[in-house]
Design an enzyme around this catalytic site. Structure first.
Site, PDB file in Angstrom:
ATOM      1  N   GLU A  52      15.207 -38.150 -26.988  1.00  0.00           N
ATOM      2  CA  GLU A  52      14.262 -37.031 -27.112  1.00  0.00           C
ATOM      3  C   GLU A  52      14.566 -36.353 -28.443  1.00  0.00           C
ATOM      4  O   GLU A  52      15.635 -35.755 -28.615  1.00  0.00           O
ATOM      5  CB  GLU A  52      14.410 -36.028 -25.960  1.00  0.00           C
ATOM      6  CG  GLU A  52      13.380 -34.906 -26.073  1.00  0.00           C
ATOM      7  CD  GLU A  52      13.565 -33.728 -25.104  1.00  0.00           C
ATOM      8  OE1 GLU A  52      12.721 -32.827 -25.124  1.00  0.00           O
ATOM      9  OE2 GLU A  52      14.570 -33.704 -24.364  1.00  0.00           O
ATOM     10  N   ASP A  77      18.968 -32.644 -31.509  1.00  0.00           N
ATOM     11  CA  ASP A  77      18.461 -31.441 -32.177  1.00  0.00           C
ATOM     12  C   ASP A  77      19.589 -30.907 -33.065  1.00  0.00           C
ATOM     13  O   ASP A  77      20.756 -31.187 -32.836  1.00  0.00           O
ATOM     14  CB  ASP A  77      18.059 -30.367 -31.148  1.00  0.00           C
ATOM     15  CG  ASP A  77      17.021 -29.382 -31.704  1.00  0.00           C
ATOM     16  OD1 ASP A  77      15.874 -29.391 -31.214  1.00  0.00           O
ATOM     17  OD2 ASP A  77      17.368 -28.599 -32.615  1.00  0.00           O
ATOM     18  N   ASP A 126       8.174 -29.309 -34.737  1.00  0.00           N
ATOM     19  CA  ASP A 126       7.680 -28.338 -35.722  1.00  0.00           C
ATOM     20  C   ASP A 126       6.544 -29.024 -36.477  1.00  0.00           C
ATOM     21  O   ASP A 126       6.744 -30.102 -37.037  1.00  0.00           O
ATOM     22  CB  ASP A 126       8.807 -27.957 -36.695  1.00  0.00           C
ATOM     23  CG  ASP A 126       9.915 -27.191 -35.984  1.00  0.00           C
ATOM     24  OD1 ASP A 126       9.613 -26.510 -34.988  1.00  0.00           O
ATOM     25  OD2 ASP A 126      11.082 -27.292 -36.410  1.00  0.00           O
ATOM     26  N   LYS A 130       1.974 -27.598 -43.915  1.00  0.00           N
ATOM     27  CA  LYS A 130       1.707 -27.639 -45.360  1.00  0.00           C
ATOM     28  C   LYS A 130       1.822 -29.066 -45.893  1.00  0.00           C
ATOM     29  O   LYS A 130       2.794 -29.773 -45.570  1.00  0.00           O
ATOM     30  CB  LYS A 130       2.719 -26.752 -46.101  1.00  0.00           C
ATOM     31  CG  LYS A 130       2.504 -25.283 -45.798  1.00  0.00           C
ATOM     32  CD  LYS A 130       3.355 -24.404 -46.677  1.00  0.00           C
ATOM     33  CE  LYS A 130       3.071 -22.956 -46.349  1.00  0.00           C
ATOM     34  NZ  LYS A 130       4.254 -22.126 -46.257  1.00  0.00           N
ATOM     35  N   ASP A 162       1.070 -29.188 -28.981  1.00  0.00           N
ATOM     36  CA  ASP A 162      -0.130 -28.343 -28.841  1.00  0.00           C
ATOM     37  C   ASP A 162      -0.853 -28.256 -30.185  1.00  0.00           C
ATOM     38  O   ASP A 162      -1.893 -27.632 -30.282  1.00  0.00           O
ATOM     39  CB  ASP A 162       0.264 -26.928 -28.414  1.00  0.00           C
ATOM     40  CG  ASP A 162       0.955 -26.204 -29.548  1.00  0.00           C
ATOM     41  OD1 ASP A 162       1.926 -26.771 -30.089  1.00  0.00           O
ATOM     42  OD2 ASP A 162       0.511 -25.109 -29.941  1.00  0.00           O
TER      43      ASP A 162
HETATM   44  C1  LIG Z   1       9.259 -26.248 -31.726  1.00  0.00           C
HETATM   45  S1  LIG Z   1      10.861 -26.690 -31.264  1.00  0.00           S
HETATM   46  C2  LIG Z   1      10.593 -27.658 -29.775  1.00  0.00           C
HETATM   47  C3  LIG Z   1      11.814 -27.750 -28.911  1.00  0.00           C
HETATM   48  C4  LIG Z   1      11.600 -28.464 -27.562  1.00  0.00           C
HETATM   49  N1  LIG Z   1      11.281 -29.860 -27.755  1.00  0.00           N
HETATM   50  C5  LIG Z   1      10.526 -27.783 -26.767  1.00  0.00           C
HETATM   51  O1  LIG Z   1       9.448 -28.353 -26.615  1.00  0.00           O
HETATM   52  O2  LIG Z   1      10.781 -26.676 -26.269  1.00  0.00           O
HETATM   53  C6  LIG Z   1      11.289 -27.945 -32.449  1.00  0.00           C
HETATM   54  C7  LIG Z   1      12.739 -28.357 -32.380  1.00  0.00           C
HETATM   55  O3  LIG Z   1      12.956 -29.428 -33.269  1.00  0.00           O
HETATM   56  C8  LIG Z   1      14.175 -29.229 -33.949  1.00  0.00           C
HETATM   57  N2  LIG Z   1      14.078 -29.940 -35.236  1.00  0.00           N
HETATM   58  C9  LIG Z   1      13.024 -29.921 -36.092  1.00  0.00           C
HETATM   59  N3  LIG Z   1      13.265 -30.704 -37.161  1.00  0.00           N
HETATM   60  C10 LIG Z   1      14.502 -31.233 -36.962  1.00  0.00           C
HETATM   61  C11 LIG Z   1      15.318 -32.122 -37.714  1.00  0.00           C
HETATM   62  N4  LIG Z   1      14.905 -32.658 -38.859  1.00  0.00           N
HETATM   63  N5  LIG Z   1      16.531 -32.452 -37.204  1.00  0.00           N
HETATM   64  C12 LIG Z   1      16.957 -31.924 -36.038  1.00  0.00           C
HETATM   65  N6  LIG Z   1      16.230 -31.077 -35.285  1.00  0.00           N
HETATM   66  C13 LIG Z   1      15.018 -30.741 -35.738  1.00  0.00           C
HETATM   67  C14 LIG Z   1      14.317 -27.729 -34.092  1.00  0.00           C
HETATM   68  O4  LIG Z   1      15.667 -27.344 -34.232  1.00  0.00           O
HETATM   69  C15 LIG Z   1      13.690 -27.244 -32.766  1.00  0.00           C
HETATM   70  O5  LIG Z   1      14.649 -27.070 -31.748  1.00  0.00           O
END
Ligand SMILES: C[S@@+](CC[C@H](N)C(=O)[O-])C[C@H]1O[C@@H](n2cnc3c(N)ncnc32)[C@H](O)[C@@H]1O
Length: 229
Positions: A52, A77, A126, A130, A162
């Site tokens: 995941e 993460d 995320d 951009k 979403d």
């Molecule tokens: C919007 S949150 C979603 C978290 C979870 N999947 C949820 O749906 O609640 C995006 C997650 O991706 C992680 N993340 C984004 N880019 C990352 C990267 N390059 N390496 C590690 N983690 C990353 C962020 O730290 C964050 O916890």
């Protein structure tokens, strides 16, 4: 009373046996010692491995881990205080098939050998809307190339989001690269729910922290799954 602070969570996480936290030195342009050894060193079985990516609090890793005791799940993460939540639940429930890896996903190819991973879930990434940040999207060519180094042939990538722009970007990439689109909907719970078999419904009904947040705002949930070959 407030919850635990970051430092307390990080300290507590060190007492769990289900979190791997490599230093950047261990993975920057080189392989981590666990590469090719997750089944023998961590899970002690030959079961399939599911990742995941951007797992946050790890709702999918823990939820699928409960549903599928014969599969291994690794939540990845960079944010330790989020991983702490899922790791604590898995640790307290003695879930030996759930592990967490705290690292930048940019280094993910350092951790897994060819064919070591069976499936990937990307849950509410995320969106990086951009244009100049396209390469940071977890379904950009740079990331997909990394996944291709360790995902089994016919291994499946699932995406739940979403964000319409991110979703459409991913569908366009799937088409551009001739990947095999197996399922796709802009409105998971309205369009597909009734057509799904009960097991798939159970999985798709796992709600992550961000899914709950976005659903509460009335956002529609998009879902697709595809194969690279
Ligand atoms: C919007 S949150 C979603 C978290 C979870 N999947 C949820 O749906 O609640 C995006 C997650 O991706 C992680 N993340 C984004 N880019 C990352 C990267 N390059 N390496 C590690 N983690 C990353 C962020 O730290 C964050 O916890």
């Amino acid at each position: 009373m407030g919850g635990k602070g970051k430092l307390q969570k990080w300290a507590e996480m060190k007492t769990f046996n289900n979190v791997t936290e490599p230093t950047t030195d261990e993975v920057f342009r080189k392989d981590h010692p666990l590469k090719g050894k997750w089944r023998t060193e961590i899970f002690k079985n030959d079961n399939p491995i599911v990742l995941e990516l951007g797992c946050g609090k790890g709702e999918y890793s823990v939820g699928m881990g409960e549903q599928y005791p014969n599969k291994n799940f690794i939540g990845v993460d960079i944010k330790g205080n989020r991983i702490w939540r899922g790791a604590k639940t898995a640790f307290e429930n003695n879930m030996t098939n759930v592990h967490f890896l705290r690292t930048q996903i940019d280094h993910i190819a350092s951790f897994f050998a060819e064919g070591e991973v069976d499936e990937i879930w990307i849950t509410f990434p995320d969106p990086q809307p951009k244009d100049r940040l396209e390469r940071k999207r977890l379904t950009s060519p740079m990331f997909i190339d990394r996944y291709a180094t360790f995902l089994k042939p016919e291994g499946i990538i699932h995406l739940k989001t979403d964000h319409e722009g991110f979703f459409q970007y991913t569908l366009d990439e799937v088409e551009r690269c001739n990947f095999k689109l197996l399922e796709s909907t802009f409105s998971l719970y309205n369009e597909m729910a009734e057509n799904l078999d009960p097991k798939t419904q159970e999985i798709l009904n796992i709600k992550t922290f961000y899914e709950k947040l976005f659903s509460a705002k009335g956002h529609s949930i998009h879902y697709c799954r595809f194969q690279l070959k």
